[in-house]
Design a protein around this motif. Structure first.
Motif, PDB file in Angstrom:
ATOM      1  N   SER A 271     105.351 -27.749  49.959  1.00  0.00           N
ATOM      2  CA  SER A 271     106.713 -27.545  50.450  1.00  0.00           C
ATOM      3  C   SER A 271     107.522 -27.058  49.257  1.00  0.00           C
ATOM      4  O   SER A 271     107.216 -27.397  48.115  1.00  0.00           O
ATOM      5  N   ALA A 272     108.529 -26.245  49.519  1.00  0.00           N
ATOM      6  CA  ALA A 272     109.324 -25.693  48.427  1.00  0.00           C
ATOM      7  C   ALA A 272     110.720 -25.334  48.917  1.00  0.00           C
ATOM      8  O   ALA A 272     110.948 -25.164  50.117  1.00  0.00           O
ATOM      9  N   MET A 273     111.638 -25.226  47.961  1.00  0.00           N
ATOM     10  CA  MET A 273     113.037 -24.941  48.278  1.00  0.00           C
ATOM     11  C   MET A 273     113.541 -23.732  47.502  1.00  0.00           C
ATOM     12  O   MET A 273     113.175 -23.530  46.347  1.00  0.00           O
ATOM     13  N   SER A 274     114.391 -22.971  48.152  1.00  0.00           N
ATOM     14  CA  SER A 274     115.034 -21.841  47.478  1.00  0.00           C
ATOM     15  C   SER A 274     115.948 -22.337  46.368  1.00  0.00           C
ATOM     16  O   SER A 274     116.076 -21.701  45.329  1.00  0.00           O
ATOM     17  N   TYR A 275     116.617 -23.460  46.625  1.00  0.00           N
ATOM     18  CA  TYR A 275     117.537 -24.050  45.650  1.00  0.00           C
ATOM     19  C   TYR A 275     117.175 -25.519  45.527  1.00  0.00           C
ATOM     20  O   TYR A 275     117.121 -26.224  46.518  1.00  0.00           O
ATOM     21  N   GLY A 276     116.950 -25.984  44.319  1.00  0.00           N
ATOM     22  CA  GLY A 276     116.548 -27.372  44.118  1.00  0.00           C
ATOM     23  C   GLY A 276     115.058 -27.464  43.841  1.00  0.00           C
ATOM     24  O   GLY A 276     114.398 -26.481  43.535  1.00  0.00           O
ATOM     25  N   LYS A 277     114.541 -28.683  43.967  1.00  0.00           N
ATOM     26  CA  LYS A 277     113.135 -28.941  43.648  1.00  0.00           C
ATOM     27  C   LYS A 277     112.441 -29.613  44.819  1.00  0.00           C
ATOM     28  O   LYS A 277     113.077 -30.405  45.497  1.00  0.00           O
ATOM     29  N   PRO A 278     111.179 -29.310  45.022  1.00  0.00           N
ATOM     30  CA  PRO A 278     110.320 -28.404  44.273  1.00  0.00           C
ATOM     31  C   PRO A 278     110.688 -26.940  44.551  1.00  0.00           C
ATOM     32  O   PRO A 278     111.024 -26.585  45.683  1.00  0.00           O
ATOM     33  N   SER A 279     110.613 -26.116  43.535  1.00  0.00           N
ATOM     34  CA  SER A 279     111.031 -24.719  43.660  1.00  0.00           C
ATOM     35  C   SER A 279     109.922 -23.859  44.264  1.00  0.00           C
ATOM     36  O   SER A 279     108.735 -24.199  44.194  1.00  0.00           O
ATOM     37  N   LEU A 280     110.344 -22.739  44.821  1.00  0.00           N
ATOM     38  CA  LEU A 280     109.373 -21.769  45.346  1.00  0.00           C
ATOM     39  C   LEU A 280     108.480 -21.258  44.222  1.00  0.00           C
ATOM     40  O   LEU A 280     107.270 -21.099  44.396  1.00  0.00           O
ATOM     41  N   LYS A 281     109.070 -21.028  43.067  1.00  0.00           N
ATOM     42  CA  LYS A 281     108.320 -20.530  41.908  1.00  0.00           C
ATOM     43  C   LYS A 281     107.189 -21.501  41.548  1.00  0.00           C
ATOM     44  O   LYS A 281     106.059 -21.092  41.296  1.00  0.00           O
TER      45      LYS A 281
END
Length: 135
Positions: free
Chosen positions: A108-118
């Motif tokens: 799972s990932a977030m555009s803003y915050g953590k965990p990041s998409l990167k």
């Protein structure tokens, strides 16, 4: 009734993405999250220097405290309701693929915050994923 899933050659990485959530229900954490979100060029409503000044001198000062209060009202012992739900979804989807013998890694990932998409992309590459699906 369960559908049969055709195997996909090579290891697949799946990212369950969302906009994001603050790390904590505090004014400081909400301010950091809102700053990242509201400075996104796709959201920024005016020239960046003007918007940065308005955002950091007026909007975030008031909005961070007000939003933190709202986040505190819904926060769980496990953290942000969104983060908790996405982590459970990640575990469930990973288990689904594992039980079917499929070579799929889930993050799972977030555009803003953590965990990041990167970070999610990096982890999936390191895990040997040859294909990437973003939901």
């Amino acid at each position: 009734m369960s559908k049969k899933v055709a195997p996909v050659p090579g290891k697949v990485g799946v990212i369950i993405a969302n906009t994001g959530t603050p790390a904590a229900p505090t004014a400081k954490a909400v301010k950091k999250y809102l700053s990242q979100f509201l400075m996104d060029p796709r959201i920024c409503p005016m020239p960046r220097p003007m918007w940065w000044m308005l955002l950091h001198t007026v909007i975030l000062r008031k909005r961070a405290r007000a939003s933190a209060e709202k986040y505190r009202a819904i926060w769980t012992t496990g953290g942000s309701p969104m983060a908790v739900a996405y982590e459970a979804l990640e575990r469930g989807l990973a288990e689904y693929y594992r039980n079917r013998g499929l070579s799929v890694e889930v993050r799972s990932a977030m555009s803003y915050g953590k965990p990041s998409l990167k970070r999610a992309v990096r982890e999936l590459k390191e895990a040997g994923c040859e294909r990437l699906v973003v939901l």
